[in-house]
Design an enzyme around this catalytic site. Sequence first.
Site, PDB file in Angstrom:
ATOM      1  N   GLU A 258       0.923  -1.117   0.314  1.00 48.18           N
ATOM      2  CA  GLU A 258      -0.436  -0.079   0.381  1.00 48.18           C
ATOM      3  C   GLU A 258       1.483   1.285   0.176  1.00 48.18           C
ATOM      4  O   GLU A 258       1.947   1.464   0.882  1.00 48.18           O
ATOM      5  CB  GLU A 258      -0.959   0.218   0.947  1.00 48.18           C
ATOM      6  CG  GLU A 258      -1.930   1.056   1.584  1.00 48.18           C
ATOM      7  CD  GLU A 258      -2.403   1.926   0.426  1.00 48.18           C
ATOM      8  OE1 GLU A 258      -3.125  -0.139  -0.273  1.00 48.18           O
ATOM      9  OE2 GLU A 258      -2.398   2.849   0.105  1.00 48.18           O
ATOM     10  N   THR A 302      -5.688   2.850  -5.739  1.00 45.94           N
ATOM     11  CA  THR A 302      -5.637   1.083  -5.286  1.00 45.94           C
ATOM     12  C   THR A 302      -6.472   0.420  -6.150  1.00 45.94           C
ATOM     13  O   THR A 302      -5.891  -0.286  -6.811  1.00 45.94           O
ATOM     14  CB  THR A 302      -5.651   1.081  -4.291  1.00 45.94           C
ATOM     15  OG1 THR A 302      -5.033   1.146  -2.616  1.00 45.94           O
ATOM     16  CG2 THR A 302      -5.928  -0.942  -3.841  1.00 45.94           C
ATOM     17  N   HIS A 419      -0.958   3.510   5.260  1.00 46.58           N
ATOM     18  CA  HIS A 419      -1.555   3.895   3.852  1.00 46.58           C
ATOM     19  C   HIS A 419      -1.746   5.248   4.753  1.00 46.58           C
ATOM     20  O   HIS A 419      -2.106   5.230   5.679  1.00 46.58           O
ATOM     21  CB  HIS A 419      -3.281   3.194   4.335  1.00 46.58           C
ATOM     22  CG  HIS A 419      -4.259   3.981   2.713  1.00 46.58           C
ATOM     23  ND1 HIS A 419      -4.736   5.036   4.078  1.00 46.58           N
ATOM     24  CD2 HIS A 419      -4.809   3.691   2.192  1.00 46.58           C
ATOM     25  CE1 HIS A 419      -5.107   5.801   2.700  1.00 46.58           C
ATOM     26  NE2 HIS A 419      -5.766   5.096   1.616  1.00 46.58           N
ATOM     27  N   ASP A 480       1.552   0.386  -5.199  1.00 44.11           N
ATOM     28  CA  ASP A 480       0.203   0.323  -6.536  1.00 44.11           C
ATOM     29  C   ASP A 480       0.184   1.837  -6.037  1.00 44.11           C
ATOM     30  O   ASP A 480      -0.085   1.782  -7.197  1.00 44.11           O
ATOM     31  CB  ASP A 480      -1.295   0.534  -5.027  1.00 44.11           C
ATOM     32  CG  ASP A 480      -1.068   0.926  -4.440  1.00 44.11           C
ATOM     33  OD1 ASP A 480      -0.249   1.462  -3.561  1.00 44.11           O
ATOM     34  OD2 ASP A 480      -1.971   1.409  -3.434  1.00 44.11           O
ATOM     35  N   HIS A 481       0.826   2.852  -5.418  1.00 47.20           N
ATOM     36  CA  HIS A 481       0.739   4.750  -5.822  1.00 47.20           C
ATOM     37  C   HIS A 481       1.401   4.985  -5.620  1.00 47.20           C
ATOM     38  O   HIS A 481       1.891   4.847  -4.014  1.00 47.20           O
ATOM     39  CB  HIS A 481      -0.647   5.133  -5.890  1.00 47.20           C
ATOM     40  CG  HIS A 481      -1.596   4.507  -4.517  1.00 47.20           C
ATOM     41  ND1 HIS A 481      -1.020   5.215  -3.548  1.00 47.20           N
ATOM     42  CD2 HIS A 481      -2.030   3.634  -4.713  1.00 47.20           C
ATOM     43  CE1 HIS A 481      -1.956   4.939  -3.257  1.00 47.20           C
ATOM     44  NE2 HIS A 481      -2.857   3.928  -3.629  1.00 47.20           N
TER      45      HIS A 481
HETATM   46  C1  GP9 Z   1      -8.589   0.598   1.046  1.00 45.68           C
HETATM   47  C2  GP9 Z   1      -7.106   0.288   0.517  1.00 45.68           C
HETATM   48  C3  GP9 Z   1      -6.897   2.019   0.274  1.00 45.68           C
HETATM   49  O1  GP9 Z   1      -9.273  -0.977   1.286  1.00 45.68           O
HETATM   50  O2  GP9 Z   1      -7.336  -0.324  -0.547  1.00 45.68           O
HETATM   51  O3  GP9 Z   1      -7.108   2.253  -1.132  1.00 45.68           O
HETATM   52  P1  GP9 Z   1      -6.482   3.438  -1.723  1.00 45.68           P
HETATM   53  O4  GP9 Z   1      -7.130   4.780  -0.644  1.00 45.68           O
HETATM   54  O5  GP9 Z   1      -5.404   3.819  -2.151  1.00 45.68           O
HETATM   55  O6  GP9 Z   1      -6.933   3.952  -2.917  1.00 45.68           O
HETATM   56 MN    MN Z   2      -3.138   2.307  -2.336  1.00 43.51          MN
END
Ligand code: GP9
Ligand code: MN
Length: 710
Positions: A258, A302, A419, A480-481
């Site tokens: 994440e 995500t 996150h 992911d980002h």
């Molecule tokens: C939540 C997680 C976060 O289930 O995958 O998503 P994001 O805020 O990074 O798009």
């Molecule tokens: Mn994410």
Amino acid sequence: MKKLSKFVDTRIGFFTLLVVLFWFKTLFAYFTDFNLGASNIFQYIILIFNPLATTALIYSIAFYFKRARFFYPVIMGLAIANTLLLYLNVIYYREFTDFMTIATMTGYSKVNQGLSGSSLALTNLHDVFYWLDIVVIVVLMLLRVIRFDRRAIGTRLAFAFTSMSLVLFGVNLSLAEMDRPQLLGRTFDRNYIVKYLGIDTFTGYDLVKSQHIHEMRQSATKSELDKVKEFTDKHYAKPDPQMYGIAKGRNVIIIHLESFQQFLVDKKVNDQEVTPFLNSLYHSKDTYAFDNFFHQVGQGKTSDAENMLETSTFGLPQGSLFATLGSDNTFQAAPAILNQRAGYTSAVFHGNVASFWNRNNVYKNLGYQYFFDASYYDTSGDKATGYGLKDKLLFKDSVKYLQNLQQPFYAKFITVTNHFPYDLDDEDKDPNFQTTNTGDSNVDNYFVTAHYLDQSLAEFFNYLKKTGVYDHSIIMIYGDHYGISNSENPSLASVLGKNADNWTDFDNTQLQRVPLMFVIPNSGGHGYISHTYGGEVDVLPTLLHLLGVSSKRYIQFGTDLFSKEHSQTVAFRNRDFITPRFTSINGTIYNNRTGKEAKLTKKQRQQMQRARDLVNQELSLSDSLNEKNLLRFYHPKGFKAVNPADYNYSNGLKRAQRIEKKKGNKSTSIFSQNHNRSTVNDYSTDAPEQNHSSTDSNRIKITNPDANNK
Ligand code: GP9
Ligand code: MN
């Protein structure tokens, strides 16, 4: 003063007061929370005047209500709704550097549970200003300091106000068109529309557009699919025979890191590695890693990353494809392809609620057989942070499900602890790890949660090794980002040895790098760090080829990163792009080596033009494919369309065990291969929460319509 208060006691006066207040609030947002990039005096003038016309237009509706007991509630209701729209955009902007679309708003209702934690963290003390005027006015009305004017405004006068506002809007629009022709015709950046026309116009415009998508889907034809197919066929890159099939038949274990950016890899703060375990993987001879790999997500974050990795198509220009179209979109995605071509069992492990990003619906369309969401885990007390189960617990508590799945499996672990807002309980912090001291708590905490994530990975790998699962798996790890948003990058600058004062858009783009690693144990030890440029859309064909599954027959926009024919032009969702030598941002070309505006030769200019055409074409075709749901017309050889009704995510464990039983000694699950003994005790973690009883209230609410009675 008295005159003024008398004026406010008239309807026109009250209307004027509300319009002016909202005008000021919008300007306050423009100059404090948004970064609209007005670059000349003309743009500033447009910026300053643009809230006026629409606000007057909207509030003038109240004039058509003759009775005071309708007029006042209506105009106050409009003022509150307008403020709410502005304020939601402020909050949204702080995280996404973008404005909310109808798509994100409707998507929001599906994901708002998980967002509540960080939305609160996104509030700011000065937010009081957005609401103060409303509160004061309501109080003054209740105290009868502001009195109701019983004299109605005649319809003609009301109409005059509406028309005046429309004329004003017309002026606004023409000024905008003068400065930026075709502003609405070729929307590519929401910032521009807000800068020139304001948030209300943007929202209204977006409403019309989403309606348009709805109609487009209904009228789409197969010939539109042919255009897409022609493009992806032409750009298909054939696999490198040296790499093709080197992981054939292995389990695929995907670890979604994440918000994890490439700069964390090999990074030391206070002389300590932030992610020592990942670093060891990165340099291992069993690992094929990429250091010029970029995230390509848009607002879907995500979910966009997931979409690209599972389907090799792009996310949408606005909103999350998962949340807006995913419920009824046709996909030809990794879980279905691998199941049908190579007998893979597919599962997702994620400690957040299933409804977040609409996963509970979308995963069925992707063909995922199992989805172990928060309802499968104990997330009580301190076991979760705002986005779900802490990573160390996610990996550990997944083993009791993972071990019963038939091998080979395609299993994705989506972590959450790293996150925003990077909260971690003290008990989880490594006392030996000292983070940065930038003064920006997001940046400082980011390293702490990344360090935690790294530890959780090390524990999971120990389990995989101990049980021998490691030896016949390929482990794919990716970020992911971004975690640190563009607005916070200057605080990061000093940590990266850069100067915050001359931080540029080019520097922001550099930070779109995220890790990508394929760990393939016992495959000859030929792993290396590749400098090939690529992005998330390239992962699926790369992975399929490593598994010895040809990707040729599918419609995929990415190309195999190991292929000699791989295209190194990486498209970003906002149509900027990067190539090994140059970066294009907002039409300006930078030299990657100097970070300065590039002086191109004629040949280079032509090359960049070709790259730009490619980027525009692939994004538009991908959008057309997804927005019009064109894959419903495509039937590649041997591919059976996924029927979401075949999937149900409740009783996952029982279902897996039933299959185990039925297969008897043909069962290939980890559990069966371990002589029907659980491997749970092979897992060791230092997570302090595991034995905590759940006395505190839960940090996330579990509401999965699909999953009961585990
Ligand atoms: C939540 C997680 C976060 O289930 O995958 O998503 P994001 O805020 O990074 O798009
Ligand atoms: Mn994410």
